[in-house]
Design an enzyme around this catalytic site. Structure first.
Site, PDB file in Angstrom:
ATOM      1  N   HIS A 107     -17.679   0.378  28.005  1.00 59.46           N
ATOM      2  CA  HIS A 107     -17.045   1.145  29.084  1.00 59.46           C
ATOM      3  C   HIS A 107     -16.210   2.295  28.534  1.00 59.46           C
ATOM      4  O   HIS A 107     -16.310   3.423  29.001  1.00 59.46           O
ATOM      5  CB  HIS A 107     -16.154   0.233  29.935  1.00 59.46           C
ATOM      6  CG  HIS A 107     -16.876  -0.441  31.053  1.00 59.46           C
ATOM      7  ND1 HIS A 107     -17.425  -1.698  30.936  1.00 59.46           N
ATOM      8  CD2 HIS A 107     -17.160  -0.039  32.310  1.00 59.46           C
ATOM      9  CE1 HIS A 107     -17.995  -2.038  32.067  1.00 59.46           C
ATOM     10  NE2 HIS A 107     -17.856  -1.047  32.921  1.00 59.46           N
ATOM     11  N   ASP A 108     -15.352   1.976  27.580  1.00 63.38           N
ATOM     12  CA  ASP A 108     -14.452   3.002  27.044  1.00 63.38           C
ATOM     13  C   ASP A 108     -13.785   2.437  25.800  1.00 63.38           C
ATOM     14  O   ASP A 108     -13.317   1.299  25.812  1.00 63.38           O
ATOM     15  CB  ASP A 108     -13.389   3.383  28.082  1.00 63.38           C
ATOM     16  CG  ASP A 108     -12.750   4.731  27.774  1.00 63.38           C
ATOM     17  OD1 ASP A 108     -13.057   5.286  26.695  1.00 63.38           O
ATOM     18  OD2 ASP A 108     -11.958   5.214  28.601  1.00 63.38           O
TER      19      ASP A 108
END
Length: 609
Positions: free
Chosen positions: A496-497
């Site tokens: 995701h990040d």
């Protein structure tokens, strides 16, 4: 049209079956239902005997309970809904009103809207990009669909070859010269898979290591000028950068396809190798190509009644030559699903490119298009009337009531849900019109979740299926739940990040998931007790609060913002009364969620989410 018919259409519109053709009663349910009906006929000597699935003893402990919709208990719940839900919406509107003392803090983030002269909260950069380029995207969609139908019909070229050419043009249009960086990653993946194919474990380790490495290198070098790589490349820094300068932003979805192709190829290669060990397999040798043709292709490329189900398509025995470079590029750059998915595996994409699924009817596609339009309209209404996105960015909730602050968190989660749902459904609709039925990503509304396990299954479903196939099962599945859970959510968080906050979100989710699983197992022995449903309702209400806090922390407000929001909710003279009302409201909502799932079971649907 009768009222009963209209009501039936409304119920179907909001049902899970209307979302995805994969959702249907399982064969075992239908078989048991026939047995029960036949046995009832024999006992009563008449086909008119009362038969209901809900009292079916053949289904034993898995059978759903009798319907509760018309009981006095649920009539009280309906009354509560008619009071509480409007009150919640009113509180959210109050936070966004011009008369709110905090309005001046976030009004600068609002733009001119198109609904009744209202301003619109266009502060979210991701959805702003989608919203600003919507009409350009609509033109691209129409252009791709028309060109493909014309080219395939008149030139008789395979669909994958058109997807290959269209994908190259589409990626270059989107990323410009930065598409070179994406194709460099793709070439390395393809090379690793094919050069190390005889050593499956080494190949898998190398591919996964490089895949995770790309997430970090893209984060560090996303804006690296070509001049820094080599002086001779400096003119490329002045070339067309595409309409998406942040090429790395959507690369994570491409990474899933790169890994899917690589793992599917290695699996297929070693299946062939184990079946005919006496042959020196070399995919460049004519006799090898010949030995792999014939019955296998006739089996998997058969349409009609013998069309493969989703699980069969994941492991479809494609010809080894179909794992070539053209099909590889066609798959990873497939225009309808390129930017954000939904994710479809390479084997499934290849199968559907040759076989149109019977679910892709004009009626189903038209019905799904109506759902996409409804979602778009709902999002526009929320953004024009409830400015919680701008409020969250400026932390403009001073002196708001606990209810108003809670609505800021709740509606932020709903906006986050919609901003993901709308592109996913639009791109899935595009793929459906193009002949590819990808999985539905959002099986449940964000407000229709009470279980961490169920929420994970229903949120970003195609990614969940991808994780199960390529991470969860290889790591041991349910036989090693703690290890697999940490492996899965660590990858999910990094994917995701690359931020410590998101990694903490993943680990907190694992802890909540393990706690829920443990408590569920402890209480499952009491599932036939009359009080069981109510105790589960209390636990589910607490679980919802925990999930809201974790997701607001991970994806909306971060640590500081979440801390301030919770302080405002709990550190208030009206907090005890408010929290009591919240728990009662959530308890009622959970009972309705339980009954929705029981109703699905009465029709043979058990999504386990």
């Amino acid at each position: 049209m009768s009222m009963l018919r209209i009501w039936s259409c409304i119920v179907h519109f909001f049902s899970v079956q209307a979302l995805d053709s994969r959702i249907k009663p399982d064969i075992e349910f239908k078989r048991r239902q026939r047995i029960f009906i036949n046995s009832s006929k024999e006992e009563n000597g008449s086909s008119s005997s009362a038969v209901t699935v809900t009292r079916n003893p053949v289904l034993s402990s898995n059978s759903p309970s009798p319907p509760l919709w018309n009981t006095w208990e649920f009539r009280l719940y309906y009354l509560a809904f008619t009071v509480v839900v409007p009150f919640m919406i009113k509180a959210a509107l109050a936070t966004s009103s011009e008369s709110n003392p905090n309005y001046y803090k976030f009004s600068g983030l609002l733009a001119h809207g198109w609904i009744l002269g209202r301003k619109v909260d266009n502060s979210d950069p991701q959805y702003r990009f989608f919203r600003s380029n919507f009409f350009l995207l609509a033109i691209l969609i129409l252009l791709q669909i028309i060109l493909k139908k014309v080219f395939v019909k008149f030139s008789k070229i395979p669909k994958t070859k058109f997807d290959f050419a269209c994908g190259l043009v589409f990626v270059c249009f989107m990323y410009g010269i930065n598409s070179v960086k994406l194709f460099t990653h793709a070439f390395i993946f393809f090379t690793l898979a094919h050069s190390l194919k005889r050593k499956r474990l080494i190949a898998a380790f190398a591919i996964w290591s490089y895949g995770i490495f790309t997430l970090f290198i893209n984060q560090k070098m996303k804006n690296l000028p070509f001049n820094n790589i080599a002086i001779i490349l400096s003119p490329m820094d002045q070339w067309y950068k595409g309409i998406v300068p942040r090429w790395d932003f959507f690369f994570n979805f491409t990474l899933l396809r790169l890994l899917s192709y690589s793992m599917d190829f290695l699996e297929r290669w070693h299946e062939q190798l184990s079946r005919q060990p006496s042959i020196d397999y070399d995919d460049r040798r004519p006799e090898f190509r010949k030995s792999l043709s014939g019955s296998t292709l006739q089996t998997i490329y058969e349409s009609g009644k013998n069309v493969l189900e989703e699980k069969e398509r994941l492991v479809a025995e494609h010809h080894i030559q179909d794992y070539n470079f053209i099909n590889f590029i066609a798959y990873i750059t497939y225009a309808p699903l390129f930017l954000v998915g939904p994710i479809i595996t390479f084997n499934d994409y290849l199968y559907q490119s040759e076989n149109k699924l019977p679910s892709l009817t004009k009626k189903n596609i038209g019905f799904y298009a109506l759902k996409v339009f409804s979602s778009l309209l709902l999002m526009e209404i929320i953004l024009h009337y409830i400015y919680v996105g701008a409020i969250a960015r400026t932390k403009a909730w001073n002196n708001d009531t606990p209810l108003q602050q809670a609505m800021i968190a709740l509606f932020n989660l709903n906006i986050m849900y919609l901003k993901l749902l709308i592109p996913w459904r639009l791109f899935r609709l595009w793929a459906m019109v193009d002949g590819i039925d990808a999985p539905e990503n959002m099986l449940r509304c964000v407000d229709n979740n009470y279980s961490t396990v169920g929420f994970w299954r229903a949120w970003h479903t195609s990614f969940n299926k991808w994780v199960i196939r390529y991470i969860y099962v290889p790591f041991g599945g349910s036989n090693n739940k703690i290890l697999t859970s940490f492996a899965v959510f660590s990858f999910v968080a990094i994917w995701h990040d690359i931020q410590l906050r998101v990694l903490f979100w993943g680990w907190l989710t694992v802890l909540l998931l393990l706690g829920e699983t443990y408590i569920t197992n402890c209480f499952s022995r009491y599932r036939f007790r009359s009080w069981y449903r109510f105790v589960c309702g209390i636990g589910a209400a607490i679980n919802i609060c925990m999930m809201m806090i974790i997701n607001v922390y991970g994806f909306c407000l971060g640590a500081e913002g979440t801390k301030l929001l919770l302080k405002g909710i709990f550190n208030n003279s009206h907090s005890p009364e408010f929290l009591t009302a919240v728990m009662v409201s959530l308890f009622i909502a959970v009972q309705v969620m339980f009954e929705i799932r029981e109703e699905e079971k009465r029709h043979g649907i058990n999504l386990k989410c």
